[in-house]
Design a protein around this motif. Sequence first.
Motif, short mmCIF file in Angstrom:
data_model
loop_
_atom_site.label_atom_id
_atom_site.label_comp_id
_atom_site.label_asym_id
_atom_site.label_seq_id
_atom_site.Cartn_x
_atom_site.Cartn_y
_atom_site.Cartn_z
N VAL A 1 36.01 -14.36 97.78
CA VAL A 1 34.78 -13.66 98.19
C VAL A 1 34.96 -12.15 98.09
O VAL A 1 34.14 -11.45 97.49
N LEU A 2 36.02 -11.61 98.68
CA LEU A 2 36.22 -10.17 98.68
C LEU A 2 36.47 -9.61 97.29
O LEU A 2 35.97 -8.54 96.94
N SER A 3 37.22 -10.33 96.46
CA SER A 3 37.48 -9.84 95.10
C SER A 3 36.24 -9.90 94.21
O SER A 3 36.20 -9.29 93.15
N SER A 4 35.21 -10.62 94.67
CA SER A 4 33.94 -10.70 93.93
C SER A 4 32.95 -9.61 94.34
O SER A 4 31.81 -9.61 93.90
N GLY A 5 33.37 -8.71 95.22
CA GLY A 5 32.49 -7.61 95.66
C GLY A 5 31.53 -8.01 96.75
O GLY A 5 30.54 -7.32 97.00
N GLU B 1 35.06 -6.93 105.29
CA GLU B 1 34.41 -6.06 104.31
C GLU B 1 35.38 -4.98 103.86
O GLU B 1 36.40 -4.75 104.52
N PRO B 2 35.07 -4.28 102.76
CA PRO B 2 35.93 -3.17 102.34
C PRO B 2 35.92 -2.06 103.38
O PRO B 2 34.90 -1.83 104.06
N GLY C 1 44.99 -3.63 95.75
CA GLY C 1 44.87 -2.18 95.85
C GLY C 1 43.67 -1.68 96.61
O GLY C 1 43.43 -0.48 96.66
N VAL C 2 42.90 -2.57 97.23
CA VAL C 2 41.71 -2.18 98.01
C VAL C 2 41.95 -2.52 99.47
O VAL C 2 42.42 -3.61 99.79
N GLN C 3 41.62 -1.56 100.35
CA GLN C 3 41.77 -1.82 101.78
C GLN C 3 40.52 -2.49 102.32
O GLN C 3 39.39 -2.05 102.05
N PHE C 4 40.72 -3.55 103.09
CA PHE C 4 39.63 -4.28 103.74
C PHE C 4 39.84 -4.26 105.24
O PHE C 4 40.94 -3.97 105.72
#
Length: 90
Positions: A66-70, A32-33, A8-11
């Motif tokens: 990596v991305l799901s960890s912020g 990155e987000p 649900g997050v755009q990167f």
Amino acid sequence: PVKFVMNGVQFQRDDLELTNQFGKKVVCSHWEPAPQYRVKTRLPCIIYLHGNASCRAEALECLPLVLSSGLTLFSLDLSGSGKSDGEYIS
């Protein structure tokens, strides 16, 4: 893809070129987000260095973790690899 959605997050992926001390092009990618999904202005970044005879695309394997960890992820084609200039892999 340059833009993609995960959980649900755009990167987004930004590609850039640097020049090394020998004047050779080094091709890089930074994941990155998207701006509207950033929780902070500055986020920690993991720098991924690929293995012998590989390229920055090797970093795709760890991208979800990596991305799901912020965190953000930066990877580059080392000299002589991938799309970077250079006769020798270094």
